[in-house]
Enzyme design. Structure first.
Site, short mmCIF file in Angstrom:
data_model
loop_
_atom_site.label_atom_id
_atom_site.label_comp_id
_atom_site.label_asym_id
_atom_site.label_seq_id
_atom_site.Cartn_x
_atom_site.Cartn_y
_atom_site.Cartn_z
N TYR A 197 -11.74 -22.93 63.03
CA TYR A 197 -11.23 -24.19 63.59
C TYR A 197 -11.05 -25.25 62.50
O TYR A 197 -11.76 -25.27 61.49
CB TYR A 197 -12.23 -24.78 64.60
CG TYR A 197 -12.50 -23.92 65.80
CD1 TYR A 197 -11.79 -24.10 66.99
CD2 TYR A 197 -13.49 -22.94 65.78
CE1 TYR A 197 -12.06 -23.32 68.11
CE2 TYR A 197 -13.76 -22.16 66.89
CZ TYR A 197 -13.05 -22.35 68.05
OH TYR A 197 -13.30 -21.57 69.16
N ASP A 210 -16.75 -34.82 73.58
CA ASP A 210 -15.43 -34.88 72.95
C ASP A 210 -14.70 -36.13 73.43
O ASP A 210 -15.23 -36.92 74.21
CB ASP A 210 -14.61 -33.61 73.19
CG ASP A 210 -14.27 -33.37 74.66
OD1 ASP A 210 -14.31 -34.32 75.46
OD2 ASP A 210 -13.93 -32.21 75.00
N ASP A 258 -10.59 -25.28 75.01
CA ASP A 258 -10.64 -26.51 75.80
C ASP A 258 -9.27 -27.17 75.92
O ASP A 258 -8.44 -27.06 75.01
CB ASP A 258 -11.60 -27.52 75.15
CG ASP A 258 -13.06 -27.12 75.33
OD1 ASP A 258 -13.35 -26.30 76.22
OD2 ASP A 258 -13.91 -27.64 74.57
N ARG A 276 -17.75 -28.95 69.72
CA ARG A 276 -18.15 -30.29 70.18
C ARG A 276 -19.67 -30.43 70.19
O ARG A 276 -20.18 -31.54 70.02
CB ARG A 276 -17.55 -30.60 71.54
CG ARG A 276 -17.75 -29.58 72.60
CD ARG A 276 -16.96 -29.97 73.86
NE ARG A 276 -16.79 -28.83 74.73
CZ ARG A 276 -16.69 -28.92 76.04
NH1 ARG A 276 -16.75 -30.09 76.63
NH2 ARG A 276 -16.52 -27.85 76.78
#
Length: 299
Positions: free
Chosen positions: A73, A87, A45, A188
């Site tokens: 992550y 987000d 993203d 997210r």
């Protein structure tokens, strides 16, 4: 006039900056590497930073297989607010006082989102619904549902819990987390679902991808660094790091190059990278009825 050195076949591990789409990075790399043959192994993203694996020249044929590997992550989840995009880039749609949320509640919520779970991707994701990108349907004002799909979250850990105040004055809680998950998992969506389970809403405020398969952030280069010195991981090294390895002799290598399906030894995982006696990467194959079916040939 000196001839330009050909761009080598291989992978480029980029530390993507925030604000860039994955396509933006591919476009930049085409200019840096001076070739149109550049692709990526799975999007990241625009808000997120970190590892984006690019393939250059013949290595673009590896990318579809690399996209299926495990990812890791680091991120920050804000409890107490929902956004339209799940987000920080989206407009806040609701706020709730999160000050009463307990660590025990957070840990229970995280445990419920660990393992093999069913997840509904964000509506502004790039997932296709009946052949059309979900975000495009949202922009067109369409009403639709995205079916839940199975993903695997092998690790979901909370490292820090911080009380904070949102811009609208709402007491919120920020969680610093790490996630190791299968391809196709939306971090997210984990933030959204954790907040929903706690009754206060949630969204992702920061995300950094630290690993894609065997390729970690330590090997990643910034776009600025790559402009100064293009660092390409040779395709043979990239394949050896990512896939099971099968070394064949000269006769087998010739047969494989001619399209013959060789009998192959049992392998722990698939696909399998085939190497010749000189160490050259020949092909990516998978086992089918005891024989090697070629997925991509590089010899």
């Amino acid at each position: 006039m000196t001839e330009r050195t050909p761009t080598p076949d291989g992978l480029v591990i980029v530390d993507k900056p925030s604000g860039f789409t994955s396509h933006d990075v591919v476009a930049k790399m085409r200019g840096i590497a001076r070739t149109r043959r550049v692709g990526h192994a799975g999007t990241l993203d625009p808000m997120a930073t970190g590892v984006l694996v690019l393939g250059v020249e013949k290595a673009t044929k590896l990318l579809g297989h690399l996209a299926l590997t495990e990812k890791e992550y680091l991120g920050t989840i804000r409890l107490g607010q929902n956004t339209v995009t799940d987000d920080a880039e989206g407009e806040v749609t609701s706020s709730a006082d999160a000050s009463a949320v307990t660590r025990e509640g957070i840990d229970a919520g995280v445990a419920g989102l660990t393992g093999r779970i069913m997840q509904v991707p964000s509506k502004v994701s790039a997932i296709k619904i009946d052949g059309k990108r979900s975000y495009a349907r949202v922009r067109g004002g369409e009403e639709f549902d995205i079916p839940a799909r199975p993903v695997t979250v092998s690790s979901f850990r909370v490292y820090d819990v911080r009380e904070a105040t949102a811009e609208d004055g709402t007491p919120v809680v920020d969680l610093v987390v790490s996630v190791v998950c299968s391809s196709g998992t939306y971090i997210r969506a984990l933030a959204r679902d954790l907040g929903a389970g706690l009754g206060v809403g949630g969204h992702l405020t920061a995300l950094r991808r630290t690993r894609v398969g065997p390729y970690g952030i330590d090997a990643a280069k910034t776009l600025e660094g790559l402009q100064e010195e293009l660092t390409v991981m040779p395709i043979a090294d990239a394949a050896a790091a990512a896939f099971a390895r099968w070394d064949v002799d000269a006769r087998q290598a010739k047969l494989l190059a001619n399209g013959v399906r060789l009998e192959m030894p049992p392998q722990d995982r698939s696909p399998v990278a085939v190497f010749g006696p000189d160490g050259r990467f020949l092909a990516l194959v998978e086992e089918q009825k005891g024989k090697a079916k070629s997925l991509a040939v590089f010899a």
